[in-house]
Each structure stands twice: as structure tokens, then as C-alpha cells.
Write a protein that holds these residues in place. Sequence first.
Motif, PDB file in Angstrom:
ATOM      1  N   GLY A   1       4.705   5.121  -2.788  1.00  0.00           N
ATOM      2  CA  GLY A   1       4.720   3.768  -3.313  1.00  0.00           C
ATOM      3  C   GLY A   1       5.857   2.945  -2.742  1.00  0.00           C
ATOM      4  O   GLY A   1       6.666   3.444  -1.954  1.00  0.00           O
TER       5      GLY A   1
ATOM      6  N   SER B   1       4.262   1.520   3.040  1.00  0.00           N
ATOM      7  CA  SER B   1       3.919   2.220   1.806  1.00  0.00           C
ATOM      8  C   SER B   1       2.422   2.121   1.589  1.00  0.00           C
ATOM      9  O   SER B   1       1.683   1.604   2.436  1.00  0.00           O
ATOM     10  N   ASN B   2       1.979   2.621   0.418  1.00  0.00           N
ATOM     11  CA  ASN B   2       0.546   2.518   0.117  1.00  0.00           C
ATOM     12  C   ASN B   2       0.118   1.099  -0.239  1.00  0.00           C
ATOM     13  O   ASN B   2      -1.056   0.850  -0.503  1.00  0.00           O
ATOM     14  N   ARG B   3       1.060   0.167  -0.265  1.00  0.00           N
ATOM     15  CA  ARG B   3       0.732  -1.257  -0.458  1.00  0.00           C
ATOM     16  C   ARG B   3       0.515  -1.980   0.868  1.00  0.00           C
ATOM     17  O   ARG B   3       0.031  -3.104   0.888  1.00  0.00           O
TER      18      ARG B   3
END
Length: 379
Positions: free
Chosen positions: A147, A161-163
Amino acid sequence: MAAATAQSRKTAQVRRLLIQAVIVIAIMVIIWSTYTTAQTNLNALGITGGYAFLERATGWSYSFSLLPRSVDDTYLRTLTIGFINTLFLGSLCIVLSTVLGFVIGSIRDTSNLALQTIASAYVQLFRNLPLILQLVFWYAVFIHLPGPRQAHTLGDIAFFSNRGLMLPALNLSGEIALILLLGSILLGVIVLLVRISVARALVIWASGTAIAIAVCLLIFVPQGESIVSVPALKGLRFLGGMQMTIELVAMIVAIVLYSSAYIAEVVRGGLAEVPKGLIEAGQALGLSGRTIWSRIKLPMALRSIVPPLGNQWIFVMKATTIGVAIGFSDLFMIVSTSLTQTGQTLELIAILMGCFLLINFALAQLVDLINRRMQLKAH
């Protein structure tokens, strides 16, 4: 005898014109019949034809946009954003694929067996796996990244990140940045039309783009604010900089790796077609291998590389449509969603076809222009 020959030619010409006229009339009849049948079926379903729906609000949002967006945007603005997203993704992938393809193709042409093996393995791996499979694989990998608080970082200025991927960016609005990008592309086309050397054209294009960016920074960046916006973690998300969503990153990685493998083969084939006599002449003059490649092999190979390279560029632009598989908001995904919401099938398909015809026709003309500029002129 001469009169009979002339009469025969005239008869053949009339016959050809009649055949062409019959074909044109038949095509027009088929188009009109298809249109009237579609209109009848749509009226039976209670669907009104036309483009009035473009002024209605969509009521839904999507993952990525270069311009400000909201659920109150009209279908016209939403489709425009999808078109811009497709242009942005396709242009970026074309540049990255071409650079990587030239590197891999040049490595395959070297005499170093280890480098040749690595480059060949790269080409065979990414060229023989379906593009949609590669896209799903990379998307699955990226969504399982840490994250924002545990994001991978590079010098505390770039974060992954996963964003998504957060990068530093010029402190300009999306509209200004888009205008700069389109202006830079237009300047590049204009420079190509002028009869000057490639090196001089590159200098003019780079100088003009740099001046335009500097002027926009002076005008649109408020006093006291930084010219470059750097992303920073605030709570559970990053603020500032430029955010590239996971869907966009997965699309770029998949398309670039796949298409660069094909471009590498195009480059390798072009380099292999350079006459060995020219290379031996360079060696006889005592030129280094790097000089021979940059001054002899590459300029000669480009004349056979550019035409098939243009086909790959068009393929890359069409490959952006696979983004619908992971929810990337390109033109194809926006049209698909709009079609489901409005039922305006014919109108939306016509818009989609027209946009891709425009993009690919412009690309074909650009490649043809580059190809003509590179041809040897007879004196």
C-alpha cells in the motif's frame, strides 16, 4: 485498323465505367438498406437515433483522466477524455516500444553471443505470449504491491504502490500540459515537412518545445510555488506530482514489452540488409564498431526499417483497446460503457470507428512522410 483499335479501347473504357457505376450503386443500396433496417429495429425497441444523447450527463466515473472529470460530465466530454486517454497511452507506448525495440534489435545484431542469446530469449518470450495474457499477468502483479505507506520509492520523489505510480511533474494544470503535448507533436510534424537535415530538425523541435514549456511555467505557475510538483504521502494517499493508475501502468508495461519484441525483429532485419561491403569499407578506414553502427549501418537500415515500423505503430495504437479487460478508461472502454447506458449502438460505434480511422490514417501519413524524407534522391 487504327479506327477499329480506337473503337475497341473506347468500348472497354465504357465497360469499365459501367462496372464501377454498378458497384458504387450496389454499395449505396446496401448501406441504405442496412441503415433503414437498423432504424426500423431501433424504433421498434423505443430507441431514438441521433447524437442528442451527447449532451446528457453520464452519471458514472472511471479510473483515469488527463483532464478534470466528474459524474456530471456529458457524454461528449467523457468520450473526448477517452479519446485523449487513447492518444496519450498509444503515443507513450509507441515511443517506449520503439526505443526498447531498437536497443534489443541492435543487441541481436552484435557479435557477442551472450547478449545475442539474452535478446533472442526476450523476443521469443514476449512475442509468443498473447498480449491479453501479458496484460492480465502484470495487472495481477501490480495490484498485489504494498500500500501507499509501504510503497517502493526512488529517492523519495517517485513511489510505486498498489494505488499506482507517482512521479514528479511540472506544476501545470492538465489542460495546459495537454496543449503543450499537442503543440510539441504539431511542431514535430511541421519540422518534418521542412527540407532540412534530421539533426537540425531535432534541434529545432527540442528548442521550440523547451521554449514553450518555459513560457507556460512563467505564465501559469503562481509566484512562490515550486516549478516541479513532487508527490508526498498524506494520510493514506499521495498528493502532488502525477499519478499513473495501476491500470495505466499495466497497459504500458504489457504493450511495450509485447510490441518492442516485434520492433526488435524489424530492426534486426533492417540491419542485416545493409551490404557487407559498406561495413568492410568502414573497417578498412579504421572506424570503430560504434561509429560503423551509427554512421553506416543504422542510416542505411532505416530506409528498410521505417515502412514495417509504421505498421507496428498502428498496431500499438489499436492494441490500446485491450484495456477494457482491466477497466482502463480508454476510448473503447468509454464507448462500451456508454453503449450499455444509452443503447445508441450505431452512433457510438460510428464514433469509435471514426476516431480510430483518424488516428491510424494520421499515423500512416506521418510514416509515409518520414519514409519519403529518408529516401535517397537521384541527382
